[in-house]
Design a protein around this motif. Structure first.
Motif, mmCIF file in Angstrom:
data_model
loop_
_atom_site.group_PDB
_atom_site.id
_atom_site.type_symbol
_atom_site.label_atom_id
_atom_site.label_comp_id
_atom_site.label_asym_id
_atom_site.label_seq_id
_atom_site.Cartn_x
_atom_site.Cartn_y
_atom_site.Cartn_z
ATOM 1 N N SER A 1 54.898 38.508 13.658
ATOM 2 C CA SER A 1 54.571 39.342 14.802
ATOM 3 C C SER A 1 54.327 40.788 14.339
ATOM 4 N N GLU A 2 55.203 41.269 13.473
ATOM 5 C CA GLU A 2 55.064 42.640 12.971
ATOM 6 C C GLU A 2 53.794 42.793 12.139
ATOM 7 N N LEU A 3 53.517 41.798 11.304
ATOM 8 C CA LEU A 3 52.312 41.846 10.463
ATOM 9 C C LEU A 3 51.054 41.899 11.341
ATOM 10 N N LEU A 4 51.012 41.070 12.381
ATOM 11 C CA LEU A 4 49.842 41.064 13.267
ATOM 12 C C LEU A 4 49.681 42.403 13.984
ATOM 13 N N ASP A 5 50.802 42.985 14.425
ATOM 14 C CA ASP A 5 50.738 44.295 15.086
ATOM 15 C C ASP A 5 50.222 45.370 14.126
ATOM 16 N N ARG A 6 50.727 45.338 12.910
ATOM 17 C CA ARG A 6 50.310 46.372 11.951
ATOM 18 C C ARG A 6 48.838 46.212 11.587
ATOM 19 N N LEU A 7 48.416 44.976 11.428
ATOM 20 C CA LEU A 7 47.004 44.727 11.127
ATOM 21 C C LEU A 7 46.123 45.176 12.299
ATOM 22 N N ALA A 8 46.523 44.788 13.495
ATOM 23 C CA ALA A 8 45.744 45.170 14.682
ATOM 24 C C ALA A 8 45.691 46.693 14.800
ATOM 25 N N GLY A 9 46.816 47.333 14.534
ATOM 26 C CA GLY A 9 46.861 48.798 14.585
ATOM 27 C C GLY A 9 45.922 49.419 13.566
ATOM 28 N N ALA A 10 45.930 48.863 12.357
ATOM 29 C CA ALA A 10 45.059 49.387 11.294
ATOM 30 C C ALA A 10 43.590 49.187 11.678
ATOM 31 N N ILE A 11 43.292 48.068 12.286
ATOM 32 C CA ILE A 11 41.904 47.768 12.656
ATOM 33 C C ILE A 11 41.385 48.754 13.708
ATOM 34 N N VAL A 12 42.205 49.044 14.728
ATOM 35 C CA VAL A 12 41.697 49.893 15.810
ATOM 36 C C VAL A 12 41.916 51.381 15.585
ATOM 37 N N SER A 13 42.819 51.750 14.677
ATOM 38 C CA SER A 13 43.159 53.178 14.544
ATOM 39 C C SER A 13 41.989 53.986 14.004
ATOM 40 N N SER A 14 41.037 53.315 13.365
ATOM 41 C CA SER A 14 39.880 54.042 12.831
ATOM 42 C C SER A 14 38.729 54.073 13.843
ATOM 43 N N SER A 15 38.964 53.507 15.029
ATOM 44 C CA SER A 15 37.880 53.444 16.014
ATOM 45 C C SER A 15 37.642 54.804 16.651
ATOM 46 N N ALA A 16 36.566 54.907 17.411
ATOM 47 C CA ALA A 16 36.146 56.195 17.970
ATOM 48 C C ALA A 16 37.011 56.628 19.152
ATOM 49 N N ASN A 17 37.909 55.775 19.581
ATOM 50 C CA ASN A 17 38.635 56.053 20.810
ATOM 51 C C ASN A 17 40.152 56.062 20.616
ATOM 52 N N PRO A 18 40.683 56.962 19.774
ATOM 53 C CA PRO A 18 42.135 56.970 19.572
ATOM 54 C C PRO A 18 42.839 57.413 20.847
ATOM 55 N N ASN A 19 44.085 57.016 20.975
ATOM 56 C CA ASN A 19 44.900 57.346 22.151
ATOM 57 C C ASN A 19 44.343 56.797 23.457
ATOM 58 N N ALA A 20 43.529 55.765 23.365
ATOM 59 C CA ALA A 20 43.002 55.135 24.567
ATOM 60 C C ALA A 20 44.142 54.489 25.341
ATOM 61 N N ILE A 21 43.943 54.386 26.655
ATOM 62 C CA ILE A 21 44.886 53.639 27.475
ATOM 63 C C ILE A 21 44.658 52.164 27.167
ATOM 64 N N CYS A 22 45.740 51.471 26.867
ATOM 65 C CA CYS A 22 45.622 50.093 26.366
ATOM 66 C C CYS A 22 46.282 49.083 27.306
ATOM 67 N N MET A 23 45.552 48.010 27.602
ATOM 68 C CA MET A 23 46.108 46.918 28.407
ATOM 69 C C MET A 23 45.804 45.586 27.709
ATOM 70 N N GLN A 24 45.701 45.628 26.398
ATOM 71 C CA GLN A 24 45.228 44.466 25.663
ATOM 72 C C GLN A 24 46.288 43.394 25.426
ATOM 73 N N CYS A 25 47.546 43.706 25.720
ATOM 74 C CA CYS A 25 48.560 42.645 25.624
ATOM 75 C C CYS A 25 48.421 41.700 26.818
ATOM 76 N N GLU A 26 47.612 42.126 27.811
ATOM 77 C CA GLU A 26 47.352 41.322 29.020
ATOM 78 C C GLU A 26 48.634 40.919 29.742
ATOM 79 N N ILE A 27 49.052 39.648 29.624
ATOM 80 C CA ILE A 27 50.247 39.225 30.375
ATOM 81 C C ILE A 27 51.463 39.107 29.466
ATOM 82 N N TYR A 28 51.449 39.898 28.385
ATOM 83 C CA TYR A 28 52.579 39.866 27.445
ATOM 84 C C TYR A 28 53.088 41.278 27.203
#
Lengths: 212, 212
Positions: free
Chosen positions: A146-173
């Motif tokens: 779980s931690e590895l997936l979170d860190r990978l996901a974080g690394a993937i999106v942290s370089s995107s053009a929209n840092p500090n975006a409001i996030c609802m991507q966990c959906e129902i979790y």
């Protein structure tokens, strides 16, 4: 060579390994979507509730005031469709309007007794089904994954053009402490709606759109 | 208590752990979809190719004969929409009809030089972007995680009503040896289309529909 040496690690991430990892993540996401989410919902509610409607109930259960745009982004539909979806659940007495909305774009909603019980039944059935699969691995290994997936996901999106975006991507979790939000510099929609200042004039930052 | 003792493990899979794991998997899947897939495609092809069109090119590149129903299931659209999508790519010279189709429901298609180069550029850019995130972890840990996700996914679907279904859920991450297929008793669509007997009268087993 030790894993800690950047060059040693970098050289070993081949296109094949990358493809295999992404493939595993893709089939896992599909299995969860197909079985843990939709099949379980059918078992609990028959054809009386779509998964999209369940998501809307979840959102209402975990937030205070809903903006139509946020509900639309969460469901991956247009604002008009989100508005209709809310109306339909109100008519079916699965959602209750707690107070008349002054602004038609916002809702003050709550679950009814029926939908609260439905959500509880769904979550219990889902947890049971997930447990059947998860219990073949030691809890510590699941936590590490779980931690590895979170860190990978974080690394993937942290370089995107929209840092500090409001996030609802966990959906129902939703989880109170979200490592993905920390690693990926996202601001949790659920947390935001529990704590934000609702005084008139306070900016309501739009939620990041879903990819549909 | 040891991880090998079923009761010890089963007791420790709480609803919170289950929720956390599914939450991590969900945000990872979203990050891949949003950045590794769509952002990379925009960088490589601008607005000239949608992700759905890229998937279709990938499917053609990895299979022999396509049935409209399979293409539709793969894209998560209707047969009519799949047919139009193929026609559009043929008109834009990104797909070539290799032989006239005797049956309008099947295609014999191949990539053109343009689309082959586009696919190569996309895959190189994707692998580079994925590598940037993946290289923060040792390859062995990534392989172990990949295997864990496959086994979990297999366990989740193996109890479903449709064992031995034709599977295309890896989408654009085909691998020759698929642990998910083994654990989950799925039959790989890509493998099936490389080896199946095309003589008239040979049943074409429909692919399992995508959840949309």
């Amino acid at each position: 060579m030790q894993p800690g040496e950047p060059n040693a690690v970098a050289e070993a991430i081949t296109a094949d390994l990358s493809n295999e990892f992404l493939s595993s993540a893709r089939v896992f996401a599909w299995s969860v979507s197909e079985v843990i989410e939709r099949t379980v919902l059918r078992e609990v509610a028959g054809d009386s509730l779509t998964f999209s409607q369940l998501k809307l109930l979840y959102l209402v259960a975990h937030t205070d005031v809903l903006n139509i745009g946020d509900a639309a982004a969460f469901l991956g539909v247009t604002c008009g469709a989100a508005s209709k979806a809310v109306d339909k659940l109100v008519r079916r007495r699965l959602l209750r309007r707690v107070a008349p909305a002054e602004d038609r774009r916002t809702f003050r909603l709550s679950l009814t007794e029926t939908s609260r019980k439905l959500m509880e039944a769904y979550q219990a059935a889902r947890d049971y089904r997930a447990k059947l699969a998860l219990e073949q691995f030691p809890p510590d290994e699941l936590r590490r994954t779980s931690e590895l997936l979170d860190r990978l996901a974080g690394a993937i999106v942290s370089s995107s053009a929209n840092p500090n975006a409001i996030c609802m991507q966990c959906e129902i979790y939703f989880r109170e402490r979200c490592r993905f939000g920390e690693c990926g510099r996202r601001n949790c929609f659920y947390q935001y709606h529990k704590t934000r200042d609702l005084r008139p004039g306070n900016d309501h930052k739009p939620a990041e759109g879903k990819v549909i």
